[in-house]
Design an enzyme around this catalytic site. Structure first.
Site, PDB file in Angstrom:
ATOM      1  CG  ASP A  35      -2.160   0.874   1.032  1.00 51.39           C
ATOM      2  OD1 ASP A  35      -3.263   0.317   0.928  1.00 51.39           O
ATOM      3  OD2 ASP A  35      -2.023   2.118   0.959  1.00 51.39           O
ATOM      4  CE  LYS A  40      -5.872   2.419   5.009  1.00 51.87           C
ATOM      5  NZ  LYS A  40      -6.667   2.390   3.809  1.00 51.87           N
ATOM      6  CG  LEU A 158     -15.422  -8.121   0.570  1.00 48.22           C
ATOM      7  CD1 LEU A 158     -15.783  -7.053   1.583  1.00 48.22           C
ATOM      8  CD2 LEU A 158     -13.975  -8.512   0.770  1.00 48.22           C
ATOM      9  NE  ARG A 159     -22.789 -10.637   2.317  1.00 48.48           N
ATOM     10  CZ  ARG A 159     -23.549 -11.695   2.644  1.00 48.48           C
ATOM     11  NH1 ARG A 159     -24.853 -11.539   2.823  1.00 48.48           N
ATOM     12  NH2 ARG A 159     -23.012 -12.886   2.805  1.00 48.48           N
ATOM     13  CG  PHE A 257     -30.461  -6.380  -0.204  1.00 49.85           C
ATOM     14  CD1 PHE A 257     -29.734  -7.301   0.522  1.00 49.85           C
ATOM     15  CD2 PHE A 257     -29.812  -5.243  -0.640  1.00 49.85           C
ATOM     16  CE1 PHE A 257     -28.396  -7.099   0.807  1.00 49.85           C
ATOM     17  CE2 PHE A 257     -28.469  -5.020  -0.367  1.00 49.85           C
ATOM     18  CZ  PHE A 257     -27.774  -5.963   0.353  1.00 49.85           C
ATOM     19  CG  LEU A 258     -38.612  -6.662   0.260  1.00 54.90           C
ATOM     20  CD1 LEU A 258     -38.229  -6.128  -1.113  1.00 54.90           C
ATOM     21  CD2 LEU A 258     -39.489  -7.908   0.093  1.00 54.90           C
ATOM     22  N   GLY A 261     -36.575   1.626   5.027  1.00 50.74           N
ATOM     23  CA  GLY A 261     -35.854   2.471   5.974  1.00 50.74           C
ATOM     24  C   GLY A 261     -35.114   3.596   5.283  1.00 50.74           C
ATOM     25  N   GLY A 265     -26.074   3.106   1.783  1.00 51.24           N
ATOM     26  CA  GLY A 265     -24.957   4.057   1.735  1.00 51.24           C
ATOM     27  C   GLY A 265     -23.682   3.250   1.640  1.00 51.24           C
ATOM     28  CB  CYS A 268     -19.786  -0.752  -2.418  1.00 52.72           C
ATOM     29  SG  CYS A 268     -18.121  -1.295  -2.025  1.00 52.72           S
TER      30      CYS A 268
HETATM   31  P1  NAD Z   1     -10.300   1.604   0.489  1.00 54.14           P
HETATM   32  O1  NAD Z   1     -10.322   3.050   0.195  1.00 54.14           O
HETATM   33  O2  NAD Z   1     -10.669   1.094   1.847  1.00 54.14           O
HETATM   34  O3  NAD Z   1      -8.846   1.014   0.165  1.00 54.14           O
HETATM   35  C1  NAD Z   1      -8.086   1.380  -0.935  1.00 54.14           C
HETATM   36  C2  NAD Z   1      -6.610   1.216  -0.538  1.00 54.14           C
HETATM   37  O4  NAD Z   1      -5.793   1.410  -1.697  1.00 54.14           O
HETATM   38  C3  NAD Z   1      -6.142   2.239   0.485  1.00 54.14           C
HETATM   39  O5  NAD Z   1      -5.524   1.585   1.570  1.00 54.14           O
HETATM   40  C4  NAD Z   1      -5.138   3.112  -0.296  1.00 54.14           C
HETATM   41  O6  NAD Z   1      -4.108   3.630   0.532  1.00 54.14           O
HETATM   42  C5  NAD Z   1      -4.624   2.099  -1.299  1.00 54.14           C
HETATM   43  N1  NAD Z   1      -3.978   2.700  -2.471  1.00 54.14           N
HETATM   44  C6  NAD Z   1      -4.336   3.796  -3.187  1.00 54.14           C
HETATM   45  N2  NAD Z   1      -3.494   3.985  -4.200  1.00 54.14           N
HETATM   46  C7  NAD Z   1      -2.581   2.969  -4.144  1.00 54.14           C
HETATM   47  C8  NAD Z   1      -1.471   2.604  -4.936  1.00 54.14           C
HETATM   48  N3  NAD Z   1      -1.122   3.313  -6.024  1.00 54.14           N
HETATM   49  N4  NAD Z   1      -0.772   1.499  -4.586  1.00 54.14           N
HETATM   50  C9  NAD Z   1      -1.110   0.764  -3.502  1.00 54.14           C
HETATM   51  N5  NAD Z   1      -2.156   1.071  -2.717  1.00 54.14           N
HETATM   52  C10 NAD Z   1      -2.883   2.161  -3.033  1.00 54.14           C
HETATM   53  O7  NAD Z   1     -11.256   0.930  -0.599  1.00 54.14           O
HETATM   54  P2  NAD Z   1     -12.067  -0.468  -0.497  1.00 54.14           P
HETATM   55  O8  NAD Z   1     -13.338  -0.283   0.206  1.00 54.14           O
HETATM   56  O9  NAD Z   1     -11.124  -1.526  -0.051  1.00 54.14           O
HETATM   57  O10 NAD Z   1     -12.432  -0.686  -2.036  1.00 54.14           O
HETATM   58  C11 NAD Z   1     -11.458  -1.044  -2.980  1.00 54.14           C
HETATM   59  C12 NAD Z   1     -12.172  -1.493  -4.244  1.00 54.14           C
HETATM   60  O11 NAD Z   1     -12.929  -2.666  -3.961  1.00 54.14           O
HETATM   61  C13 NAD Z   1     -13.188  -0.493  -4.800  1.00 54.14           C
HETATM   62  O12 NAD Z   1     -13.207  -0.584  -6.195  1.00 54.14           O
HETATM   63  C14 NAD Z   1     -14.500  -0.997  -4.230  1.00 54.14           C
HETATM   64  O13 NAD Z   1     -15.602  -0.600  -5.009  1.00 54.14           O
HETATM   65  C15 NAD Z   1     -14.281  -2.500  -4.316  1.00 54.14           C
HETATM   66  N6  NAD Z   1     -15.066  -3.295  -3.374  1.00 54.14           N
HETATM   67  C16 NAD Z   1     -15.148  -2.917  -2.080  1.00 54.14           C
HETATM   68  C17 NAD Z   1     -15.897  -3.675  -1.203  1.00 54.14           C
HETATM   69  C18 NAD Z   1     -16.092  -3.232   0.230  1.00 54.14           C
HETATM   70  O14 NAD Z   1     -16.957  -3.809   0.905  1.00 54.14           O
HETATM   71  N7  NAD Z   1     -15.353  -2.258   0.725  1.00 54.14           N
HETATM   72  C19 NAD Z   1     -16.539  -4.843  -1.642  1.00 54.14           C
HETATM   73  C20 NAD Z   1     -16.376  -5.226  -2.974  1.00 54.14           C
HETATM   74  C21 NAD Z   1     -15.639  -4.440  -3.836  1.00 54.14           C
END
Ligand code: NAD
Length: 441
Positions: A35, A40, A158-159, A257-258, A261, A265, A268
């Protein structure tokens, strides 16, 4: 037969990436995660998850101790190490509603020049259709071993709040691939869940990219549909909770999902339907874009409606009223406050002059960063002390266990707005509370 042990890298250790890295190690792979956020990386390397996710931290520590999981900030190190590189960075909403792909592009720019041998780059982030093909072209320009670098898409479902369980035992695994080699390698990576009966669905890159946005759009539509019914029930004097219960008995509809409320948000659903809408506009698909625009509009309209109920409950003006808000996470089980419907309502209450005190079991620290001007309480009783109005805005199970008679002794007025249709209204009424619920008479 023992599962193959693969050298896996995970790029981006947010909610998705850290969970994926830990679960890949749990499946027995050698994992190196990167990262750009050094703080982090240091936290994760020290065995601490930078966010709340049930079960994640013990599994993180277990795999650090077993030597299967390491963290770095070095792209040179991951390019050298990995046979499979999972791309897990954020794809937030740009100002025009489309997906901002700057982090995805930055990853490709940093990783590709170090790819000197055969490997597979696998996208997990949620992206607009066509992104994988663009990445293939850029890797072709930038990677020394361009001809040997394959790209696949493996969207993540994932959720938050159930992320570990969802990652280890998903409903299905989707592989968007362009070669049998990529499909076979992904089958090795996911050998354990596949052996446990999780279905693998192998398809082209474009369909795999679309599966994720289609799934989220369907879920969002289902929530907005029941909230449109809630609005109808309010206008017609009907009860949306009973309506939803009756609909759920039809197995073609189902009860998930029904829940009526305050709507959806988080990091995602809102941004994903807006990005899909922008992509549909770009493809000239006006009716698809229009459908998603309505889903979004119905969803956000519930925030204004809950604020209306609050105003009515305190006699017409929120100015100077003390409002206790229960729950600020975008949903129970998570500390994520990205596009939290509750925080949005808190902002509206403050704008109308209310003094808002917030309680949440785990999301206070994150909420404080976004809205430092709110008051924050450690306990429900502390939040409710002297309140003119109580608002239930995130349905943590703890809140359903509140004793309304006991809480009634600390508030200034026994008045509650249930924005999640989840409290036992009769129980609260019998303890002397006036109860307002979205979608119910
Ligand atoms: P997030 O913002 O929590 O995490 C993103 C991470 O990427 C951060 O830690 C950031 O520091 C890092 N980052 C940014 N630029 C970087 C780089 N150049 N190199 C390395 N690391 C870098 O986001 P998230 O919630 O984990 O979502 C990530 C993706 O997954 C999104 O596209 C989201 O839509 C998708 N997604 C998320 C979930 C969820 O429940 N959060 C579920 C399914 C899919």
């Amino acid at each position: 037969m023992p599962s193959p042990r693969c050298r896996v890298t995970v790029i981006g250790i947010g909610y998705l990436g850290l969970t994926h890295a830990v679960c890949m190690a749990e499946l027995g792979h050698d994992v190196l995660a990167v990262d750009t956020d050094a703080a982090k990386v240091a936290m994760a390397a020290g065995g601490e998850a930078p966010f709340f996710e049930p079960g994640l931290e013990p599994m993180l520590r277990k795999n650090l101790d077993a030597g299967r999981l390491r963290f770095t900030t070095s792209y040179a190190e991951i390019a050298e190490f990995g046979d499979v590189h999972f791309l897990c960075v954020g794809t937030p909403q740009a100002a025009d509603g489309s997906a901002d792909l700057r982090y995805v592009d930055a990853v490709v720019g940093a990783l590709a020049p170090g790819l000197t041998r055969r490997c597979l780059v696998v996208g997990k982030s949620t992206v607009p259709v066509g992104t994988a093909r663009r990445i293939i072209a850029r890797i072709g320009d930038l990677a020394p071993a361009a001809g040997e670098v394959d790209v696949a898409w493996n969207p993540e479902f994932l959720r938050e709040g159930r992320a570990v369980q969802d990652s280890l035992s998903p409903d299905r695994i989707v592989f968007g691939v362009t070669s049998p080699w990529a499909a076979a390698l992904l089958r090795d990576v996911y050998a354990t869940p596949l052996a446990n009966g999780v279905p693998a669905l192998v398809m082209d890159l474009e369909t795999a990219e679309l599966v994720k946005v289609a799934a989220n759009s369907f879920l969002a539509t289902k929530i907005s549909f029941i909230n449109a019914m809630a609005e109808t029930c309010e206008a017609a004097g009907a009860d949306v909770t009973r309506l939803a219960e009756a609909l759920a008995h039809d197995e073609r509809i189902g009860g998930k999902f029904l829940a009526p409320g305050l709507g959806f948000g988080g990091g995602c659903l809102p941004k994903d339907i807006r990005a899909f809408r922008a992509a549909a506009d770009g493809l000239g698909l006006a009716s698809v874009a229009g459908l998603l625009a309505e889903v979004d509009a119905i969803n956000t309209s519930r925030r204004a409606r809950v604020t209306d109920l609050a105003r009515e409950a305190v006699g017409g003006s929120l100015a100077g009223k003390l409002v206790a808000v229960l729950g600020v996470a975008f949903k129970p089980g998570s500390d994520d406050v990205r596009d939290s419907p509750s925080l949005d309502v808190c902002g509206r209450l403050c704008q109308e002059g209310a003094v808002v005190t917030v309680h949440d079991p785990v999301a206070i620290a994150n909420a404080r960063q976004v809205m430092p001007h709110l008051r924050y309480a450690e306990t429900v009783t502390e939040a409710a002390h002297g309140a003119d109005l109580l608002m239930h805005l995130t349905e943590w199970p703890d809140y359903r266990a509140i004793d309304p008679a006991a809480l009634g002794r600390v508030v200034a007025s026994r008045s509650v707005v249930d924005g999640r249709c989840a409290l036992d209204a009769d129980h609260w009424r019998s303890a002397g509370w006036s109860v307002r619920v979205l979608g119910r008479p």
